[in-house]
Design a protein around this motif. Structure first.
Motif, short mmCIF file in Angstrom:
data_model
loop_
_atom_site.label_atom_id
_atom_site.label_comp_id
_atom_site.label_asym_id
_atom_site.label_seq_id
_atom_site.Cartn_x
_atom_site.Cartn_y
_atom_site.Cartn_z
N ALA A 1 0.81 -1.22 0.00
CA ALA A 1 0.00 0.00 0.00
C ALA A 1 0.85 1.28 0.00
N PRO A 2 1.90 1.38 0.80
CA PRO A 2 2.70 2.62 0.75
C PRO A 2 3.30 2.89 -0.63
N GLU A 3 3.70 1.83 -1.32
CA GLU A 3 4.25 2.01 -2.66
C GLU A 3 3.18 2.47 -3.65
N ILE A 4 1.95 2.00 -3.46
CA ILE A 4 0.86 2.45 -4.33
C ILE A 4 0.58 3.93 -4.09
N VAL A 5 0.62 4.35 -2.82
CA VAL A 5 0.43 5.76 -2.49
C VAL A 5 1.51 6.59 -3.18
N GLU A 6 2.75 6.18 -3.04
CA GLU A 6 3.87 6.92 -3.64
C GLU A 6 3.77 6.91 -5.17
N PHE A 7 3.44 5.77 -5.75
CA PHE A 7 3.29 5.63 -7.20
C PHE A 7 2.22 6.60 -7.71
N THR A 8 1.09 6.65 -7.04
CA THR A 8 0.00 7.55 -7.43
C THR A 8 0.45 9.00 -7.36
N TYR A 9 1.16 9.32 -6.29
CA TYR A 9 1.69 10.68 -6.11
C TYR A 9 2.67 11.03 -7.23
N GLN A 10 3.57 10.09 -7.56
CA GLN A 10 4.55 10.32 -8.62
C GLN A 10 3.90 10.51 -9.99
N LEU A 11 2.78 9.86 -10.21
CA LEU A 11 2.04 10.05 -11.46
C LEU A 11 1.41 11.44 -11.53
N GLY A 12 1.24 12.06 -10.38
CA GLY A 12 0.59 13.37 -10.33
C GLY A 12 -0.92 13.27 -10.19
N ILE A 13 -1.38 12.13 -9.72
CA ILE A 13 -2.82 11.91 -9.51
C ILE A 13 -3.12 12.14 -8.04
N GLY A 14 -4.10 12.99 -7.78
CA GLY A 14 -4.39 13.40 -6.41
C GLY A 14 -5.46 12.61 -5.70
N SER A 15 -6.09 11.64 -6.35
CA SER A 15 -7.14 10.84 -5.72
C SER A 15 -6.77 9.37 -5.76
N LEU A 16 -6.82 8.74 -4.60
CA LEU A 16 -6.49 7.33 -4.49
C LEU A 16 -7.49 6.65 -3.58
N PHE A 17 -8.03 5.53 -4.03
CA PHE A 17 -8.93 4.73 -3.23
C PHE A 17 -8.30 3.36 -3.03
N LEU A 18 -8.08 2.98 -1.78
CA LEU A 18 -7.55 1.66 -1.46
C LEU A 18 -8.70 0.80 -0.97
N ILE A 19 -8.87 -0.36 -1.58
CA ILE A 19 -9.95 -1.27 -1.22
C ILE A 19 -9.33 -2.58 -0.77
N ARG A 20 -9.70 -3.05 0.41
CA ARG A 20 -9.18 -4.31 0.91
C ARG A 20 -10.19 -5.41 0.67
N VAL A 21 -9.77 -6.49 0.03
CA VAL A 21 -10.62 -7.64 -0.21
C VAL A 21 -10.83 -8.36 1.11
N GLN A 22 -12.07 -8.78 1.36
CA GLN A 22 -12.39 -9.47 2.60
C GLN A 22 -13.03 -10.82 2.31
N ASP A 23 -12.89 -11.73 3.26
CA ASP A 23 -13.54 -13.03 3.20
C ASP A 23 -14.93 -12.89 3.81
N PHE A 24 -15.96 -12.94 2.96
CA PHE A 24 -17.31 -12.72 3.45
C PHE A 24 -17.99 -14.00 3.94
N ASP A 25 -17.26 -15.11 3.97
CA ASP A 25 -17.82 -16.35 4.49
C ASP A 25 -17.57 -16.51 5.99
#
Length: 162
Positions: free
Chosen positions: A89-113
């Motif tokens: 996740a921290p690398e995705i935040v940095e990657f998004t920032y380096q691209l110059g994109i100001g909006s990031l949504f992190l979604i965590r997959v969950q086990d719904f069973d």
């Protein structure tokens, strides 16, 4: 759109060539969402079978250059994180920032069973609240590091109730 409804397009970026980019920019689209689940080429290509990380990044950069400062779709990134790569996740935040994109949504997959879904969801809501508050006050990369550390140190509600 004539009724005030915002229009969003989500893409993994693999087919975003120059012609498609120009059509999208001229379309009146409000948001262009890039689904980038990893900033690591190997992990990205494992998740997105058949995709080429370098090509996708190049397509996104070209889209952003073509858009420039003109009005047009606001770019954002969405990343779906699994237990296999949540530590990225921290690398995705940095990657998004380096691209110059100001909006990031992190979604965590969950086990719904699981029987503990309600408790996990309650924990995730608190985690999301803390993350949102912290991002407003500090560097996104430092924030995600500290929140992930806190999340990893909390008791796993699934094991506590099983």
């Amino acid at each position: 759109k004539s009724e005030g409804i915002k229009v969003d397009l989500t893409t993994n970026g693999t087919l975003l060539d120059i012609d498609t980019t120009k059509k999208i920019l001229a379309s009146g689209l409000d948001y262009m969402e890039f689904s980038i689940d990893s900033a690591d080429p190997e992990t990205f290509e494992k998740i997105r079978a058949g995709a080429n990380f370098g090509q996708v990044v190049g397509n996104i950069k070209r889209f952003l250059i073509e858009k420039g400062s003109a009005t047009g779709p606001q770019a954002k990134v969405t990343a779906v994180l699994t237990d296999d790569h949540i530590e990225e996740a921290p690398e995705i935040v940095e990657f998004t920032y380096q691209l110059g994109i100001g909006s990031l949504f992190l979604i965590r997959v969950q086990d719904f069973d699981s029987e503990a879904v309600k408790q996990v969801n309650d924990n995730d809501r608190e985690f999301d609240k803390q993350f949102s508050e912290s991002v407003r006050r500090s560097s996104p990369a430092r924030t995600i590091d500290s929140l992930l550390a806190r999340a990893r140190s909390r008791p796993d509600s699934r094991t506590a109730t099983e």
